[in-house]
Design a protein around this motif. Structure first.
Motif, PDB file in Angstrom:
ATOM      1  N   GLY A  41      34.085 -15.649 -47.323  1.00 45.98           N
ATOM      2  CA  GLY A  41      33.536 -16.790 -46.627  1.00 45.98           C
ATOM      3  C   GLY A  41      34.239 -17.150 -45.334  1.00 45.98           C
ATOM      4  N   LYS A  42      35.221 -16.340 -44.956  1.00 50.06           N
ATOM      5  CA  LYS A  42      35.965 -16.631 -43.732  1.00 50.06           C
ATOM      6  C   LYS A  42      35.854 -15.471 -42.753  1.00 50.06           C
ATOM      7  CE  LYS A  42      39.395 -19.710 -45.805  1.00 50.06           C
ATOM      8  NZ  LYS A  42      40.850 -20.006 -45.929  1.00 50.06           N
ATOM      9  N   ALA A  91      45.546 -14.207 -49.990  1.00 48.02           N
ATOM     10  CA  ALA A  91      44.582 -13.324 -50.638  1.00 48.02           C
ATOM     11  C   ALA A  91      43.426 -13.003 -49.705  1.00 48.02           C
ATOM     12  CB  ALA A  91      44.055 -13.981 -51.912  1.00 48.02           C
ATOM     13  N   ALA A  92      43.140 -11.730 -49.567  1.00 50.74           N
ATOM     14  CA  ALA A  92      42.096 -11.273 -48.649  1.00 50.74           C
ATOM     15  C   ALA A  92      42.003  -9.761 -48.730  1.00 50.74           C
ATOM     16  CB  ALA A  92      42.420 -11.696 -47.210  1.00 50.74           C
ATOM     17  N   VAL A  93      41.018  -9.228 -48.048  1.00 52.69           N
ATOM     18  CA  VAL A  93      40.985  -7.791 -47.793  1.00 52.69           C
ATOM     19  C   VAL A  93      41.746  -7.565 -46.491  1.00 52.69           C
ATOM     20  CG1 VAL A  93      39.571  -5.775 -47.328  1.00 52.69           C
ATOM     21  CG2 VAL A  93      38.791  -7.496 -48.972  1.00 52.69           C
TER      22      VAL A  93
END
Length: 127
Positions: A41-42, A91-93
């Motif tokens: 969502g970012k 946390a993210a890709v």
């Protein structure tokens, strides 16, 4: 240049991970390298970058300064991202990126400055 990121995984808050990005092809030492991340969502955001020779400097997003360290080994065609004191908001890709540069002090922070991108590796941080 083809890029392959690895090293992601699940870690508890306060823990650490080291990401690697292996590049194929020649002349790796002529590319500035960067890490970006994208959470659900970012928008994709800049994390850190390093100049083509490594010794010419680095740049970090304020959110990771003092916790993350970028480095490169041109002999191994690899750039690393050491992530310490991880937070749930990390946390993210994570994606590595490369761009050719004739300047040794070129350390781009904008995603559209990069020409080559890896597929990304997932980092999950539990609270």
């Amino acid at each position: 240049v083809q890029l392959q990121a690895s090293g992601g995984g699940l870690v508890q808050a306060g823990g650490f991970l080291r990401l690697s990005c292996a590049a194929s092809g020649r002349a790796f030492n002529q590319y500035a390298m960067g890490w970006f991340r994208q959470a659900p969502g970012k928008e994709r955001e800049f994390v850190t970058a390093i100049g083509r020779s490594g010794g010419t400097g680095t740049s970090y997003a304020d959110s990771v300064k003092g916790r993350f360290t970028i480095s490169r080994d041109n002999a191994k065609n690899t750039v690393y991202l050491q992530m310490d004191s991880l937070k749930p908001e990390d946390a993210a890709v994570y994606y590595c990126a490369a761009t050719y540069s004739r300047r040794t002090d070129y350390i781009p922070t904008l995603s559209n400055s990069y020409d080559y991108w890896g597929r990304g590796t997932q980092v999950t941080v539990s609270s």
